[in-house]
Design an enzyme around this catalytic site. Structure first.
Site, PDB file in Angstrom:
ATOM      1  N   ALA A 193       0.838  -1.206   0.000  1.00 54.72           N
ATOM      2  CA  ALA A 193       0.000   0.000   0.000  1.00 54.72           C
ATOM      3  C   ALA A 193       0.876   1.261   0.000  1.00 54.72           C
ATOM      4  CB  ALA A 193      -0.935  -0.012   1.204  1.00 54.72           C
ATOM      5  N   TRP A 236       5.506 -11.377   3.591  1.00 58.83           N
ATOM      6  CA  TRP A 236       5.122 -12.681   4.135  1.00 58.83           C
ATOM      7  C   TRP A 236       3.878 -13.241   3.464  1.00 58.83           C
ATOM      8  CZ3 TRP A 236       8.791 -14.744   6.983  1.00 58.83           C
ATOM      9  CH2 TRP A 236       9.693 -13.885   7.627  1.00 58.83           C
ATOM     10  N   ALA A 237       3.233 -12.455   2.608  1.00 61.28           N
ATOM     11  CA  ALA A 237       1.997 -12.927   1.953  1.00 61.28           C
ATOM     12  C   ALA A 237       2.336 -14.066   1.004  1.00 61.28           C
ATOM     13  CB  ALA A 237       1.339 -11.777   1.201  1.00 61.28           C
ATOM     14  N   GLY A 255      -0.162 -16.863  -0.367  1.00 58.15           N
ATOM     15  CA  GLY A 255      -1.135 -17.398  -1.323  1.00 58.15           C
ATOM     16  C   GLY A 255      -1.222 -16.612  -2.595  1.00 58.15           C
ATOM     17  N   GLU A 295      -8.570 -20.225  -2.957  1.00 59.20           N
ATOM     18  CA  GLU A 295      -8.463 -20.198  -1.500  1.00 59.20           C
ATOM     19  C   GLU A 295      -9.865 -20.140  -0.934  1.00 59.20           C
ATOM     20  OE1 GLU A 295      -5.457 -17.746   0.426  1.00 59.20           O
ATOM     21  OE2 GLU A 295      -4.497 -17.456  -1.502  1.00 59.20           O
ATOM     22  N   HIS A 304      -6.000 -16.903  10.944  1.00 56.75           N
ATOM     23  CA  HIS A 304      -5.714 -17.832   9.841  1.00 56.75           C
ATOM     24  C   HIS A 304      -5.783 -19.247  10.399  1.00 56.75           C
ATOM     25  CE1 HIS A 304      -3.898 -19.819   6.449  1.00 56.75           C
ATOM     26  NE2 HIS A 304      -3.941 -18.678   5.779  1.00 56.75           N
ATOM     27  N   ARG A 316     -12.615 -18.244   5.742  1.00 58.16           N
ATOM     28  CA  ARG A 316     -11.606 -18.467   6.775  1.00 58.16           C
ATOM     29  C   ARG A 316     -12.182 -18.483   8.192  1.00 58.16           C
ATOM     30  NH1 ARG A 316      -6.604 -14.983   5.239  1.00 58.16           N
ATOM     31  NH2 ARG A 316      -6.456 -16.537   3.599  1.00 58.16           N
ATOM     32  N   HIS A 372      -4.141 -13.118  12.180  1.00 58.88           N
ATOM     33  CA  HIS A 372      -3.584 -12.983  10.833  1.00 58.88           C
ATOM     34  C   HIS A 372      -3.830 -11.615  10.223  1.00 58.88           C
ATOM     35  CE1 HIS A 372      -2.190 -14.333   6.948  1.00 58.88           C
ATOM     36  NE2 HIS A 372      -3.360 -14.115   6.376  1.00 58.88           N
ATOM     37  N   GLU A 421      -3.656  -2.502   5.358  1.00 63.08           N
ATOM     38  CA  GLU A 421      -4.262  -3.141   6.536  1.00 63.08           C
ATOM     39  C   GLU A 421      -4.593  -2.157   7.647  1.00 63.08           C
ATOM     40  OE1 GLU A 421      -2.180  -6.587   7.982  1.00 63.08           O
ATOM     41  OE2 GLU A 421      -3.647  -6.939   9.571  1.00 63.08           O
ATOM     42  N   ARG A 461     -12.409 -10.731   6.002  1.00 64.54           N
ATOM     43  CA  ARG A 461     -11.773 -10.508   4.695  1.00 64.54           C
ATOM     44  C   ARG A 461     -11.733 -11.799   3.876  1.00 64.54           C
ATOM     45  NH1 ARG A 461      -6.312 -11.218   2.937  1.00 64.54           N
ATOM     46  NH2 ARG A 461      -6.004 -12.161   4.966  1.00 64.54           N
TER      47      ARG A 461
HETATM   48  C1  SIN Z   1      -2.671 -17.477   2.624  1.00 59.78           C
HETATM   49  O1  SIN Z   1      -1.837 -17.649   1.757  1.00 59.78           O
HETATM   50  O2  SIN Z   1      -3.321 -18.380   3.134  1.00 59.78           O
HETATM   51  C2  SIN Z   1      -2.903 -16.095   3.133  1.00 59.78           C
HETATM   52  C3  SIN Z   1      -3.551 -15.290   2.110  1.00 59.78           C
HETATM   53  C4  SIN Z   1      -4.293 -14.178   2.728  1.00 59.78           C
HETATM   54  O3  SIN Z   1      -4.218 -13.966   3.929  1.00 59.78           O
HETATM   55  O4  SIN Z   1      -5.027 -13.506   2.009  1.00 59.78           O
END
Ligand code: SIN
Length: 559
Positions: free
Chosen positions: A33, A63-64, A66, A132, A253, A302, A362, A386, A397
Site C-alpha cells: 500500500a 510474508w503474503a 497465497g 483459497e 488464519h 476463513r 492474521h 491493513e 476478509r
Molecule cells: C494465505 O496464503 O493463506 C494467506 C492469504 C491471505 O491472507 O489472504
C-alpha cells in the site's frame, strides 16, 4: 468524559523533536500500500517521503504467500469476485468499496506486471491461478509458488528506488500526528535509529500524511504477522482524534504451523492455497474437521474454518490439529517452497507427513476509518492497506483480497491528492497529556488477548481481558524508547478492540461470541471507536451502508 475503565495516552511521552524534514506527502509504511501510494503520488509531481519502522521490506507484504485475488482468469468477472467478497464479509462490506476493488483491481495487477512482477505462468505464458477459502473459482495469482508478497515487494522497491522524487527513511517509528490549528494533519513526529543529523526524535512536516503502516497481529501471542505489526498507525490516528471502525473483526488464519506451546510471536504461515490444491484439515485420528460443516468444506471462508477448528480443539482439549497435504506428494516442494522450508526446519516433511497447525491472528479487517478516496475523519490524514478500514472486508476478509485492497485504495488516495494538496500549515504545539507503558507489559498483553479476545470470546472472557488491560495501563514508564512506544501502541489498539468486541453481542464473521452464538439483524452495522479527551474509549453505532452518506451521523446503538 467516557464510560470505559481503561485509559490510553492522548500523546506518546517523547523528547522534543531535534530535527525536521519537509515533504509534500509523508507515507508511513513500505508494504504494497505504501509503495503503491508513493509511486502513484509521484505521477502528480509531489515530493514523497516514506518513513518505515524497520528496513523497507520488513513489513507484512513480504510474508503474503497465497497471492493476490483479481478477476483476471478466463471466464471470471468482477461481479463474481464481488459476490464472493460480500458473502465472506457477512453483511458488513461497503458494496461501493467492494465494487471499486473488483473493477479497478485487475488493471492495477497488470501495472504490477508492467513494473516487473514475475507472477507464476504456465507453458503458454498465461497466469496460473489458484483457489483459497471463500472463492468459488480459481482467481488467485501467485509468484514463486508461495512467495507472492516477496516478489511484489521486490518489484515495487525497484521502481521506488529508481525515482529520485521519493526519499525513504528506514528504522523510523512514527510517534504522533502533528496537527494544524483546525486539527488538520501537518506531519508526524518520529524516532529514527539513524546517524548524523537525522537521529533520535524529529519532525517530518507535510500537508498530507498517508498511513500505510500495516496491521496489529502482535497484540496476540501467536500471529502470522512480523514483529513490526504493533498497530502503530491505528494508535497514532486514534490519539489524534480519528475514527477507527470494525476493530473487533480480527481474522485468525486457520493454518499457522504449530511449533509447540512455548512458541510465541510470529509463526510460519501454511497458505490456504495448500487446501486450494487439495489438502484437508484432520484431527490426530485422521478424521476430517470440515466435512459436513460447510458446503465448501476445507475451502469455506476463513472464519468458518478457524471457528470449526477452535471448537474441535476446545472439545477435545487439543492445542493443534493437522493439515494433510500428502495428496500433493513430490509436487509439494515445487509448488510451496517457502512452506516446505518452514516445515523442514521444524522437522516435518510435508510431502509425507501430517503438518501440525493451529489458528493464529492474521489480519485486522477493521482499522482507521476511510471513505472511498482513502480520507480519514481528520483533514489531510489518509490511510490505505491493513491499517485502514475502507469497507472492503466487512466482518471477514476474503482470502487474498488484502494485497489487492492495498493497490486499489493507494491508487485512489493518490488520485484524490492529485486534485490538489491541502494547504501547508504550521503544526501547533501539542498540549494533550503524554503517557507511556513499560515494555514488559507487551508479553502480558499478548497472553491476555489470546486468552480472552481470541477466536472464541464471551462477556466473561472479554471482561477479564478488559480488567487486565486497565491494570496494565497503570504500569507507566518514564523511558521513551522504541520498545515502550510500541508497547503503548499495542495497548491502545488492544483496548479499543476489546471495547468493541464487548459491545458487539452477536456472532458475525470473524467475531465469535460464545454467549451470543447467532447473527443478529440489530447488529447489522459498524462500531466506530474514538479516544475521548480523558483517554477513555468512546463508541457509536453506524448502520451498514452509511459510510459515504455520513461520517458523523450515529444510528441507535444496540448497547
Ligand atoms: C494465505 O496464503 O493463506 C494467506 C492469504 C491471505 O491472507 O489472504
Amino acid at each position: 468524559m467516557s464510560g470505559s475503565a481503561v485509559r490510553v495516552p492522548r500523546r506518546l511521552l517523547a523528547p522534543a523533536a531535534g530535527w525536521t524534514v519537509d515533504a509534500d506527502v509523508i507515507v508511513v509504511g513500505s508494504g504494497i500500500a505504501g509503495l503503491t501510494a508513493a509511486l502513484h503520488l509521484r505521477r502528480t509531481g509531489a515530493r514523497v517521503l516514506i518513513v518505515t519502522k524497520d528496513l523497507l521490506d520488513a513489513g507484512s507484504t513480504r510474508w503474503a504467500q497465497g497471492g493476490i485475488a483479481a478477476a483476471v482468469g478466463p471466464g471470471d468477472t468482477p461481479e463474481e469476485h464481488m459476490r464472493d467478497t460480500l458473502v465472506a464479509g457477512a453483511g458488513l462490506c461497503d458494496p461501493e468499496a467492494v465494487r471499486a476493488l473488483v473493477t479497478e483491481g485487475p488493471g492495477l495487477v497488470r501495472e504490477l506486471v508492467e513494473i516487473g512482477t514475475a507472477f507464476d505462468r504456465d507453458a503458454q505464458g498465461d497466469l496460473v491461478l489458484t483457489r483459497e477459502g471463500g472463492h468459488l473459482r480459481r482467481r488467485i495469482a501467485h509468484a514463486g509458488g508461495d512467495a507472492t508478497g516477496l516478489e511484489i515487494e521486490r518489484a515495487l522497491l525497484v521502481a521506488v528506488s529508481a525515482d529520485p522524487g521519493i526519499e525513504a527513511i528506514e528504522h523510523a517509528l512514527v510517534l504522533d500526528l502533528l496537527c494544524g490549528p483546525a486539527g488538520q494533519a501537518a506531519g508526524v513526529t518520529l524516532h529514527v535509529l539513524g546517524e548524523g543529523t537525522r537521529d533520535g526524535v524529529g519532525a517530518a512536516r507535510a500537508p498530507a500524511v498517508v498511513l500505510a503502516s500495516g496491521g496489529m497481529g502482535q497484540i496476540y501471542s501467536s500471529t502470522t504477522n512480523p514483529q513490526v505489526a504493533t498497530g502503530d498507525g491505528v494508535a497514532l490516528a486514534m490519539r489524534a482524534g480519528a475514527e477507527a471502525t470494525d476493530l473487533e473483526f480480527i481474522q485468525f488464519h486457520p493454518t499457522a504451523l504449530w511449533l509447540g506451546r512455548a512458541s510465541t510471536g510470529q509463526q510460519p504461515l501454511v497458505s490456504e492455497a495448500v487446501r486450494g490444491e487439495g489438502a484437508t484439515i484432520v484431527d490426530g485420528s485422521g478424521v476430517r474437521v470440515m466435512a459436513g460443516v460447510h458446503p465448501l468444506e476445507d475451502l469455506a471462508p476463513r472464519d468458518v474454518v478457524a471457528k470449526a477448528m477452535a471448537r474441535r480443539m476446545a472439545e477435545a482439549g487439543l492445542d493443534h490439529l493437522y493439515l494433510d497435504a500428502r495428496c500433493l506428494g513430490a509436487q509439494f516442494p515445487r509448488r510451496f517452497p517457502t512452506i516446505t522450508a518452514s516445515c523442514l526446519a521444524a522437522g516435518i516433511d510435508p510431502a509425507r507427513e501430517l503438518i501440525p497447525v493451529a489458528p493464529a491472528a492474521h489480519y485486522a479487517s477493521g482499522g482507521v476509518r476511510t471513505d472511498l478516496r482513502g480520507r480519514t475523519s481528520l483533514p489531510g490524514l489518509y490511510a490505505c492497506g491493513e491499517v485502514a478500514c475502507t469497507g472492503v472486508h466487512g466482518a471477514n476478509r476474503l482470502a487474498s483480497n488484502s494485497l489487492l485492497e492495498g493497490l486499489v485504495f493507494a491508487a485512489r488516495l493518490a488520485a484524490d491528492l492529485a486534485a490538489g494538496l491541502p494547504p501547508r500549515v504550521p503544526p501547533t504545539p501539542a498540549r494533550e497529556p503524554a503517557g507511556l507503558l513499560e515494555a514488559p507489559v507487551r508479553a502480558e498483553l499478548a497472553a491476555t488477548m489470546s486468552a480472552g479476545a481470541g477466536v472464541l470470546r464471551s462477556a466473561e472472557s472479554l471482561a477479564a481481558t478488559a480488567a487486565e488491560l486497565a491494570e496494565l495501563a497503570r504500569r507507566a514508564s518514564a523511558d521513551p524508547c522504541p520498545e515502550t512506544w510500541s508497547t503503548t501502541n499495542l495497548h491502545t489498539v488492544a483496548s479499543a478492540l476489546v471495547d468493541a468486541a464487548t459491545r458487539r453481542e452477536e456472532t458475525r464473521g470473524s467475531h465469535w461470541r460464545e454467549d451470543f452464538p447467532a447473527l443478529s439483524p440489530a447488529w447489522l452495522g459498524h462500531i466506530v471507536s474514538t479516544v475521548a479527551s480523558d483517554g477513555g474509549l468512546d463508541a457509536r453505532f453506524e448502520a451498514a451502508g452509511r459510510r459515504e452518506a455520513s461520517l458523523t451521523g450515529a444510528a441507535r446503538a444496540p448497547w
